[in-house]
Design an enzyme around this catalytic site. Structure first.
Site, PDB file in Angstrom:
ATOM      1  N   ASP A  78      -7.773   2.515  -4.014  1.00 42.87           N
ATOM      2  CA  ASP A  78      -8.401   3.766  -3.591  1.00 42.87           C
ATOM      3  C   ASP A  78      -8.406   3.912  -2.078  1.00 42.87           C
ATOM      4  OD1 ASP A  78      -8.840   4.163  -6.250  1.00 42.87           O
ATOM      5  OD2 ASP A  78     -10.965   4.647  -6.056  1.00 42.87           O
ATOM      6  N   CYS A 119      -9.812  -3.731  -9.501  1.00 52.52           N
ATOM      7  CA  CYS A 119     -10.236  -2.583  -8.700  1.00 52.52           C
ATOM      8  C   CYS A 119     -10.725  -1.412  -9.549  1.00 52.52           C
ATOM      9  CB  CYS A 119      -9.130  -2.191  -7.726  1.00 52.52           C
ATOM     10  SG  CYS A 119      -8.975  -3.408  -6.385  1.00 52.52           S
ATOM     11  N   ASP A 120     -10.991  -0.312  -8.873  1.00 55.04           N
ATOM     12  CA  ASP A 120     -11.873   0.740  -9.366  1.00 55.04           C
ATOM     13  C   ASP A 120     -11.588   1.252 -10.776  1.00 55.04           C
ATOM     14  OD1 ASP A 120     -12.243   0.404  -6.644  1.00 55.04           O
ATOM     15  OD2 ASP A 120     -12.907   2.439  -6.348  1.00 55.04           O
ATOM     16  N   CYS A 191     -12.940  -4.861  -2.160  1.00 58.02           N
ATOM     17  CA  CYS A 191     -13.705  -4.692  -0.914  1.00 58.02           C
ATOM     18  C   CYS A 191     -15.149  -5.170  -1.067  1.00 58.02           C
ATOM     19  CB  CYS A 191     -13.647  -3.247  -0.465  1.00 58.02           C
ATOM     20  SG  CYS A 191     -11.981  -2.729   0.014  1.00 58.02           S
ATOM     21  N   GLU A 442     -12.022  11.111  -4.493  1.00 56.23           N
ATOM     22  CA  GLU A 442     -13.166  10.563  -3.773  1.00 56.23           C
ATOM     23  C   GLU A 442     -13.244  11.187  -2.386  1.00 56.23           C
ATOM     24  OE1 GLU A 442     -13.645   6.145  -5.762  1.00 56.23           O
ATOM     25  OE2 GLU A 442     -12.695   6.315  -3.789  1.00 56.23           O
ATOM     26  N   SER A 468     -16.390   7.513  -3.049  1.00 62.13           N
ATOM     27  CA  SER A 468     -16.109   6.090  -3.033  1.00 62.13           C
ATOM     28  C   SER A 468     -17.422   5.332  -3.095  1.00 62.13           C
ATOM     29  CB  SER A 468     -15.368   5.736  -1.741  1.00 62.13           C
ATOM     30  OG  SER A 468     -15.415   4.354  -1.494  1.00 62.13           O
TER      31      SER A 468
END
Length: 552
Positions: A78, A119-120, A191, A442, A468
């Site tokens: 992202d 991840c997302d 992250c 986002e 985000s």
């Protein structure tokens, strides 16, 4: 076993021939076949190390008497996709991941699956696939990134995003911006704050689909490799017990997840993903029901971007088991539920006391008595919208201001950068919802621009898009119904007064019902922004953000 259809009997001779072409021996063909869904790629920092995780999983599967067989899943970063057309392709990959995994695991009937996401959209997409397939499955993620350090302070990706605006307004210079660029993302991994990836990995633990530590153990720790081996061994036991995802992901498990979500102060994207995963389990999660859970759940953690703690510190403080153990003192969790460990929640969290009471506050000293996420309703969002309450400054919990209306993210961002947004205003970004975007981008860049420009304590942002997990401030997303389908956000005009009352779960535009209806009569749908390819098909099929943006 499911694999018997390709390994046993005369009719399976052609399939066995192809298995032999893979190099499998007679001894292997007679054992449980375990699919390992690898999200490894070389463009996403959270996925660059997954090859090592997968190798450890393979060793674990083999140690337990199974046969590991790897196949891929895609993943989008992202952060790299942010701020351009690529972000339209982020949320939509969740369905691609679920669909492609369903296809692979059905065409090749594995006895069990180990999902290796990070991840997302990758984590919820594979949880959706696990629920849909309903064969014994376990999750082990790639793990979170370590925080960076600048001038003795811990920092993360959100700091460099905000540094761009600080640079534009002259608060920092070239050298400082370069320092943020070079030092905020120091290792592989997802992250380092409580952003969406880490939120979903932590909630995977709570749902019972990941081993304790899965959500918080850093990517670069050898402990992560040991965890991967344990997951590989455990999936073979799950196959032996025939313990399936829908045995684990029950309605009560989702309530546990929502409760821990509130205590952690997770990303608002969890309010998109949990309903979508539940949908695949045949369970409907009511978005508005989140407020009832929030009202009784104390917010125990302030992780970045809401505070100055990071996932590695949450891990050292006791991780998700410690958070759950503390919440259980209030009787907020169903601890009788079975998990992928083969044990109940109660057994998993027993004895896991908090090891750092600043990172995980005890229940008698929470950051707030209510949870980290709130769902707001009113004439601006009749079906609801979502805010990360724990990341909102106290002075912005109640706000009233004039609307500044933009029909895309880029126009709003330019206005902020050019100094055309003023204290007290409410930035409205619309036609960025699931259908309108399409893809529900986002809005980290506009929110970071507001914070970096020093407007975080005086300007709110409202959108039918999403944010985000790195976003902080009075950022209110998932406004439903969205503008593209004629939601009231499409009817707001420049200068309309908007009232936001987060403690009261209220959001409204201060005009009469008659005026709203007059504007509705004059409103006309906009032509689709994209008319070909996957996004065009997605826009036709996707439902409201209030229901998880699942496909019809």
């Amino acid at each position: 076993m499911r694999s018997d259809r390709i390994t046993k009997g005369i009719n399976a001779a052609p399939q066995r021939a192809l298995l032999r072409a893979l190099g499998l021996t007679d001894a292997e063909i007679g054992k449980p076949l375990i699919g390992i869904v690898s999200s490894q790629n070389e463009i996403v920092p959270g996925h660059m190390n997954i090859d090592k995780i997968v190798e450890a999983v393979k060793q674990g599967v083999a140690l337990a008497g199974g046969v590991p067989i790897v196949f891929p899943a895609i993943a989008v970063c992202d952060g790299i996709a942010m701020g351009h057309e690529g972000m339209k392709y982020s949320l939509v990959t969740r369905e691609l991941i679920a669909d492609s995994t369903e296809a692979m695991a059905t065409a090749h009937p594995f006895d069990g699956l180990v999902m290796v996401p990070n991840c997302d959209k990758n984590v919820p997409g594979l949880l959706m696939a696990a629920a849909r397939l309903n064969i014994p499955s376990i999750f082990v993620s790639g793990g979170p990134m370590l925080a960076g350090h600048i001038k003795g302070e811990m920092v993360s990706y959100s700091n460099v995003s905000e540094a761009v605006s600080r640079y534009r307004v002259g608060e920092i210079g070239d050298a400082e911006l370069k320092e943020y660029e070079e030092h905020t993302c120091p290792t592989c991994g997802s992250c380092s704050g409580m952003f969406t990836a880490n939120s979903m990995n932590c909630l995977t633990e709570v749902l019972g689909m990941g081993l304790p530590g899965n959500g918080t153990c850093p990517a670069v720790y050898s402990e992560r490799l040991r965890l991967a081996k344990e997951a590989g061994m455990q999936v073979v036991r799950l196959v032996e017990k025939d313990l399936k995802p829908r045995d684990i992901m029950t309605r009560a498990a989702f309530k546990n997840a929502e409760t821990v979500d509130m205590a952690l102060g997770c990303s608002t994207n969890s309010m998109l993903h949990l309903p979508a995963i539940a949908h695949e389990c045949g369970i409907t999660l009511d978005l508005a029901g989140a407020n009832a859970i929030s009202d009784q759940t104390p917010n125990l953690c302030h992780l970045a971007p809401a505070g100055n703690h990071y996932i590695e510190q949450l891990h050292e403080a006791g991780g998700i088991p410690a958070v759950m153990h503390e919440l259980n003192k209030l009787g907020l969790l169903d601890t009788s539920l079975m998990t992928c460990t083969g044990k109940t929640v109660a057994e998993n969290i027993e004895g896991h006391e908090i090891l750092d009471t600043e990172v995980i506050r005890p229940i008698d000293n929470p950051y707030s008595k209510t949870g980290g996420i709130a769902v707001l309703k009113g004439n601006l969002a009749p079906d609801g919208c979502v805010v990360k309450r724990s990341a909102v400054a106290p002075e912005m919990m109640n706000h009233k201001g004039a609307a500044r209306v933009f029909d895309c993210e880029e126009d709003a961002l330019n206005a902020i950068y050019e100094g055309n947004i003023h204290p007290g205003e409410v930035v409205v970004i619309r036609y960025e919802g699931p259908k309108g975007g399409p893809g529900m981008r986002e809005m980290l860049n506009p929110t970071s621009a507001i914070m970096g420009s020093g407007l975080g304590g005086s300007v709110a942002l409202i959108t039918d898009g999403r944010f985000s997990g790195a976003t902080r401030g009075a950022a209110i997303g998932h406004v439903s119904p969205e503008a593209a389908v004629g939601g009231n956000i499409a009817l707001i005009e420049e200068g309309d007064e908007i009232e936001i009352d987060i403690p009261a779960n209220l959001i409204q535009v201060l005009i009469s019902d008659e005026e709203l209806e007059r504007r509705r009569a004059a409103w006309k749908p906009r032509a689709p922004r994209i008319t070909h390819g996957y996004l065009a098909r997605y826009a036709k099929q996707v439902t409201s953000g209030a229901t998880g943006a699942v496909l019809e």
